[in-house]
Design an enzyme around this catalytic site. Structure first.
Site, PDB file in Angstrom:
ATOM      1  N   CYS A   1       0.787  -1.182   0.017  1.00  0.00           N
ATOM      2  CA  CYS A   1       0.055  -0.029  -0.011  1.00  0.00           C
ATOM      3  C   CYS A   1       0.650   1.423   0.189  1.00  0.00           C
ATOM      4  O   CYS A   1       0.257   2.379  -0.380  1.00  0.00           O
ATOM      5  CB  CYS A   1      -1.017  -0.015   1.192  1.00  0.00           C
ATOM      6  SG  CYS A   1      -0.088  -0.348   2.647  1.00  0.00           S
TER       7      CYS A   1
ATOM      8  N   GLU B   1      -4.861   3.250  -8.470  1.00  0.00           N
ATOM      9  CA  GLU B   1      -3.994   2.253  -7.629  1.00  0.00           C
ATOM     10  C   GLU B   1      -3.814   1.087  -8.779  1.00  0.00           C
ATOM     11  O   GLU B   1      -4.827   0.324  -8.854  1.00  0.00           O
ATOM     12  CB  GLU B   1      -4.368   1.871  -6.404  1.00  0.00           C
ATOM     13  CG  GLU B   1      -3.235   1.205  -5.584  1.00  0.00           C
ATOM     14  CD  GLU B   1      -3.691   0.462  -4.167  1.00  0.00           C
ATOM     15  OE1 GLU B   1      -4.925   0.491  -4.254  1.00  0.00           O
ATOM     16  OE2 GLU B   1      -3.072   0.480  -3.329  1.00  0.00           O
TER      17      GLU B   1
HETATM   18  P1  NAD Z   1      -9.811  -6.119  -0.379  1.00  0.00           P
HETATM   19  O1  NAD Z   1     -10.520  -4.751   0.188  1.00  0.00           O
HETATM   20  O2  NAD Z   1     -10.505  -6.538  -1.539  1.00  0.00           O
HETATM   21  O3  NAD Z   1      -9.663  -7.143   0.781  1.00  0.00           O
HETATM   22  C1  NAD Z   1      -9.222  -7.053   2.160  1.00  0.00           C
HETATM   23  C2  NAD Z   1      -9.903  -7.864   2.855  1.00  0.00           C
HETATM   24  O4  NAD Z   1     -11.124  -7.538   2.850  1.00  0.00           O
HETATM   25  C3  NAD Z   1      -9.846  -9.210   2.854  1.00  0.00           C
HETATM   26  O5  NAD Z   1      -9.913 -10.074   3.902  1.00  0.00           O
HETATM   27  C4  NAD Z   1     -11.262  -9.616   2.037  1.00  0.00           C
HETATM   28  O6  NAD Z   1     -11.891 -10.885   2.203  1.00  0.00           O
HETATM   29  C5  NAD Z   1     -12.128  -8.895   2.601  1.00  0.00           C
HETATM   30  N1  NAD Z   1     -13.414  -8.300   1.938  1.00  0.00           N
HETATM   31  C6  NAD Z   1     -13.434  -7.974   0.508  1.00  0.00           C
HETATM   32  N2  NAD Z   1     -14.690  -7.776   0.320  1.00  0.00           N
HETATM   33  C7  NAD Z   1     -15.324  -7.500   1.393  1.00  0.00           C
HETATM   34  C8  NAD Z   1     -16.791  -7.309   1.901  1.00  0.00           C
HETATM   35  N3  NAD Z   1     -17.609  -6.800   0.880  1.00  0.00           N
HETATM   36  N4  NAD Z   1     -16.971  -7.092   3.190  1.00  0.00           N
HETATM   37  C9  NAD Z   1     -16.122  -7.463   4.340  1.00  0.00           C
HETATM   38  N5  NAD Z   1     -14.924  -7.536   4.050  1.00  0.00           N
HETATM   39  C10 NAD Z   1     -14.458  -7.802   2.717  1.00  0.00           C
HETATM   40  O7  NAD Z   1      -8.577  -5.409  -0.756  1.00  0.00           O
HETATM   41  P2  NAD Z   1      -7.269  -6.321  -1.443  1.00  0.00           P
HETATM   42  O8  NAD Z   1      -7.610  -5.659  -2.718  1.00  0.00           O
HETATM   43  O9  NAD Z   1      -7.465  -7.557  -1.256  1.00  0.00           O
HETATM   44  O10 NAD Z   1      -6.157  -5.609  -0.570  1.00  0.00           O
HETATM   45  C11 NAD Z   1      -5.161  -4.719  -1.537  1.00  0.00           C
HETATM   46  C12 NAD Z   1      -5.803  -3.249  -0.979  1.00  0.00           C
HETATM   47  O11 NAD Z   1      -5.596  -3.081   0.356  1.00  0.00           O
HETATM   48  C13 NAD Z   1      -4.920  -2.197  -1.889  1.00  0.00           C
HETATM   49  O12 NAD Z   1      -6.111  -1.128  -1.975  1.00  0.00           O
HETATM   50  C14 NAD Z   1      -3.848  -1.695  -0.598  1.00  0.00           C
HETATM   51  O13 NAD Z   1      -3.313  -0.535  -1.120  1.00  0.00           O
HETATM   52  C15 NAD Z   1      -4.739  -1.701   0.633  1.00  0.00           C
HETATM   53  N6  NAD Z   1      -3.760  -2.116   1.517  1.00  0.00           N
HETATM   54  C16 NAD Z   1      -3.663  -0.972   2.461  1.00  0.00           C
HETATM   55  C17 NAD Z   1      -2.649  -0.921   3.677  1.00  0.00           C
HETATM   56  C18 NAD Z   1      -2.593   0.095   4.452  1.00  0.00           C
HETATM   57  O14 NAD Z   1      -2.035  -0.175   5.712  1.00  0.00           O
HETATM   58  N7  NAD Z   1      -3.071   1.391   4.292  1.00  0.00           N
HETATM   59  C19 NAD Z   1      -2.182  -1.977   3.676  1.00  0.00           C
HETATM   60  C20 NAD Z   1      -2.243  -3.207   2.866  1.00  0.00           C
HETATM   61  C21 NAD Z   1      -2.976  -2.815   1.734  1.00  0.00           C
END
Ligand code: NAD
Length: 524
Positions: free
Chosen positions: A293, A391
């Site tokens: 991220c 992103e």
């Molecule tokens: P995502 O939001 O799709 O998934 C993250 C988590 O949320 C997973 O456990 C997933 O199962 C869950 N999830 C997905 N849909 C959901 C819903 N409708 N309700 C509840 N939970 C749900 O994210 P991703 O694409 O897998 O991860 C990458 C993203 O995370 C990127 O945008 C990245 O920048 C961000 N990120 C941010 C940080 C930070 O500290 N700011 C750190 C790591 C990643």
């Protein structure tokens, strides 16, 4: 079956089965396949949590929390201290496991294991003072005595992504546990083993049974159920999902913290030392294959050094070694799965179709592994292209130029997101000045992300659509508490005239008295 060669030394199927058994999910239901990105083979399955498992986990956590909250803080610190040592003792296994299930290069896997130990160490050292009862200033010194308490909120839910599956599932909940809470973690469905291993190490360190529930499952199916079970929701993931979860949490009037996406910018000033900036920015762009991220996806370079910078950055990008090995040789991780690889490639193709110049990369690397993507550098990127503002979350960066640093600041800030930026210059004082004008929660000077992240005493998180709340520092612990003020009153009532005095007379005396008191150092 995966070829024997690709299994890291410390992991075998029996170990993965033990991890799957740690999941707090009733047996007999469906299971989730876990796919190793290095060769897209299935390495094992974990039980899939359904709504009823979420409810059970919430209830069990809540029961365990009552006695944990009553456990002396020194004992909670002792458990987490043992956990700290165990993480360091088992680092090789944790790193192997993360590489295997997330397709990571060893460097980012190493970073998250040592980050977990460092975060734990920070909170076991600073937490007790932050959580201790504190005496507070009052408006009637000597007559009113006030104390501030920090009680645990109860049960904390933690929903985590796949890109740092160990530290984001575990180190974020260390302060929650220290503060006396129970935790229910829902790891990303693609990478559940790392969170389960962290939970196993916490068990071994002496964490009471039931206090940490791990429920592997699909976010769209059970994420919303989890919010209904908890008293605080910590979420790390995409802005889109975070926005919806924050709304649900606010409807329930529970607090939340949202660590979301970024479109991070770097500003390279004319006096930057390119011997530092080129490898430093390559690390910041390509760390974990850009699936970080905090990674930089936009670089703004002073026009006077733009050609030299671009040429050297491209050469450096081409020279990076890319391997799928369980050693420190690779500078790039695999993409997590095929749909993400396709999304990264689609961003690049869209930009090139609309006129961007592709200086290097722009295609997958099936010779290394089915989901690897080349380090990719673009110029001539404009607003018509999806990756200009969106992103990419891959090893892809766009280079822009600027004439005046004020313009560079304006361009960097022209984004909905503001997570982690960086400034590159040999004049650190000027670098700090430019940094403080950037709309980002963290800004590194001559460093892409490690300096800001590892400053554990300082808050870490995003501005704008990059998040709500912060991890690290005092706020990363106290957000998991309910603040309570207890005030004791003596002799005369507070904020009211003493017995026998009218409000009229009280008001006449109070005004001049308060004006006088404002000049005394002890009166707040
Ligand atoms: P995502 O939001 O799709 O998934 C993250 C988590 O949320 C997973 O456990 C997933 O199962 C869950 N999830 C997905 N849909 C959901 C819903 N409708 N309700 C509840 N939970 C749900 O994210 P991703 O694409 O897998 O991860 C990458 C993203 O995370 C990127 O945008 C990245 O920048 C961000 N990120 C941010 C940080 C930070 O500290 N700011 C750190 C790591 C990643």
């Amino acid at each position: 079956m995966m070829p024997e060669l690709l299994w890291p030394p410390s992991i075998d199927s029996a170990f993965l089965e033990r991890l799957a058994a740690r999941a707090n999910v009733a047996s007999g239901g469906s299971s989730i396949p876990v796919i190793a990105p290095f060769d897209e083979s299935e390495i094992g399955r974990v039980p899939e949590a359904e709504s009823r498992d979420v409810v059970k986990a919430g209830v069990a956590a809540s029961v365990a929390q009552e006695s944990w909250a009553a456990t002396p803080l020194s004992e909670r610190v002792a458990v987490l201290s043992r956990f700290h040592d165990l993480v360091l003792e088992r680092a090789d296994t944790a790193i192997d496991l993360i590489q295997l299930e997330a397709g990571k290069a060893r460097v980012p896997a190493f970073e998250e294991v040592y980050d977990t130990a460092a975060t734990t160490r920070y909170y076991i050292k600073t937490g007790p003072a932050l959580l201790r009862r504190k005496r507070r200033a009052t408006s009637l010194p000597g007559l009113t005595t006030a104390y501030e308490y920090h009680h645990p909120v109860g049960v904390v839910g933690n929903i985590t992504p796949w890109n740092f599956p160990f530290t984001l599932a575990i180190s974020d909940i260390v302060p929650a546990l220290l503060a006396g809470n129970a935790v229910v973690v829902k790891p990303d469905e693609k990478t559940p083993y790392s969170a389960l291993y962290g939970a196993m190490l916490l068990d071994e360190a002496g964490l009471p049974e039931g206090l940490l529930q791990v429920i592997p499952g699909y976010g769209e199916k059970i994420g919303s159920d989890l919010i209904d079970q908890v008293d605080f929701i910590a979420f790390t993931g995409s802005t889109e999902v975070g926005r919806a979860l924050a709304q649900q949490a606010s409807n329930r009037l529970i607090a939340s913290s949202m660590e979301l996406g970024g479109k991070n910018a770097a500003i390279v000033m004319a006096d930057a030392n390119l011997e530092v900036a080129i490898p430093g920015l390559a690390r910041a762009v390509y760390a974990n294959g850009g699936q970080l991220c905090l990674a930089m996806e936009r670089i703004y370079v002073d026009s006077r050094i733009r050609d030299e910078f671009t040429q050297r950055f491209v050469e450096h990008s081409r020279s990076l070694s890319v391997t799928a090995e369980y050693d420190f040789s690779s500078k790039l991780s695999s993409m997590i799965d095929r749909s993400h690889l396709d999304a990264v490639h689609a961003h690049v193709e869209d930009a090139v179709d609309r006129g961007a110049a592709l200086l290097t990369g722009g295609k997958p690397r099936p010779d290394v592994g089915p989901l690897f993507y080349e380090p990719t550098v673009l110029t001539d990127v404009d607003d018509s292209m999806a990756l200009c503002r969106g992103e990419t979350f891959g090893p892809v960066v766009s280079i822009y130029e600027y004439e005046d640093v004020d313009d560079a600041i304006a361009m960097a800030n022209d984004s909905d997101q503001g997570l982690n930026f960086s400034v590159w210059t040999t004049d650190n004082r000027r670098g700090v000045d430019v940094a403080s004008r950037l709309d980002a929660g963290t800004v590194g000077v001559n460093d892409g992300y490690a300096a800001t992240w590892s400053s554990y005493d300082a808050p870490m998180g995003g501005m704008k659509a990059s998040g709500l709340g912060r991890r690290h520092g005092a706020t990363g612990l106290l957000k998991f508490t309910e603040a309570q003020t207890v005030a004791v009153q003596r002799l005369v009532p507070a904020f009211a005239p003493p017995p026998g005095m009218s409000y009229e007379r009280y008001q006449r005396i109070l005004g001049p008295l308060l004006k006088l008191l404002r000049h005394t150092p002890f009166y707040k």
